[in-house]
Scaffold this motif. Structure first.
Motif, short mmCIF file in Angstrom:
data_model
loop_
_atom_site.label_atom_id
_atom_site.label_comp_id
_atom_site.label_asym_id
_atom_site.label_seq_id
_atom_site.Cartn_x
_atom_site.Cartn_y
_atom_site.Cartn_z
N GLU A 196 -4.29 -11.54 4.91
CA GLU A 196 -3.06 -12.31 4.68
C GLU A 196 -2.43 -12.78 5.98
OE1 GLU A 196 -0.64 -9.74 2.16
OE2 GLU A 196 -1.23 -11.03 0.48
N ARG B 231 -2.66 -7.82 8.28
CA ARG B 231 -2.29 -7.36 6.94
C ARG B 231 -3.37 -7.86 5.99
NH1 ARG B 231 2.78 -5.06 6.76
NH2 ARG B 231 4.04 -5.48 8.60
N VAL C 201 -5.30 -7.41 1.98
CA VAL C 201 -5.20 -6.99 0.58
C VAL C 201 -6.61 -6.92 0.02
CG1 VAL C 201 -4.31 -7.54 -1.71
CG2 VAL C 201 -2.96 -8.10 0.31
N THR D 275 -4.96 -2.31 -6.22
CA THR D 275 -4.74 -3.30 -5.18
C THR D 275 -4.25 -2.53 -3.96
OG1 THR D 275 -4.17 -5.03 -6.76
CG2 THR D 275 -3.46 -5.36 -4.48
N ARG E 214 -3.14 -2.52 0.05
CA ARG E 214 -2.62 -3.31 1.15
C ARG E 214 -2.65 -2.47 2.42
NH1 ARG E 214 -0.37 -7.74 -1.04
NH2 ARG E 214 0.06 -7.65 -3.26
N HIS F 119 -1.87 -2.32 6.50
CA HIS F 119 -1.24 -2.87 7.70
C HIS F 119 -1.99 -2.23 8.86
CE1 HIS F 119 2.54 -3.11 10.45
NE2 HIS F 119 1.62 -4.00 10.79
#
Length: 155
Positions: A91, A99, A101, A120, A122, A124
């Motif tokens: 992203e 970042r 996903v 899902t 995510r 960082h």
């Protein structure tokens, strides 16, 4: 960060978890990182709303030690897991931060029980001293509002 570095990192992290390499997995985490598994769909606040998990580095290390403990009878025999990942979607990316996903299926099994979760995830990520590290991880369960058993390992 290069896109192939980022996707390789996500795949390698899942592989470590599948292989039970939890201590190596802990080494991927920055000291201030948080692992968050919200309780509700689209939950935005981990502090003022209940979460399934909201763990800092200390709690993650405690969880891993519990998994390896001689007196952890709920892990005799040990649970095993398997991640099936979609291609990670980047992203945001810069030279030292990203970042990402990733949608995935997570299977956890022990004895006669097997649980399948659609997730899902995510990430960082930050580059620190030339190494990609986890600065935060959020794991959303697709059917988070359903009743399900204990998650013993770490999706």
């Amino acid at each position: 960060m290069k896109p192939e570095e980022i996707t390789d990192f996500v795949y390698d992290e899942a592989w470590m978890l599948d292989q039970g390499q939890f201590h190596d997995w802990l080494d991927l985490w920055l000291p201030e990182a948080i692992y968050w598994m919200p309780l509700n769909w689209n939950q935005q606040d981990p502090i003022n709303e209940t979460s399934l998990l909201y763990e800092d580095n200390f709690m993650l290390r405690l969880r891993v030690e519990r998994l390896h403990g001689a007196r952890t009878f709920s892990q005799k025999p040990k649970s095993r897991c398997h991640h099936v990942l979609n291609r990670p979607r980047i992203e945001e990316v810069s030279d030292d931060e990203a970042r990402v996903v990733t949608q995935m299926h997570y299977v956890e099994t022990r004895l006669d029980e097997q649980m399948l979760l659609a997730l899902t995830v995510r990430h960082h990520l930050k580059r620190v001293d030339g190494k990609i590290m986890i600065a935060g991880k959020r794991v959303d369960i697709l059917n988070c509002d359903a009743a399900f058993g204990n998650i013993q390992l770490l999706p």
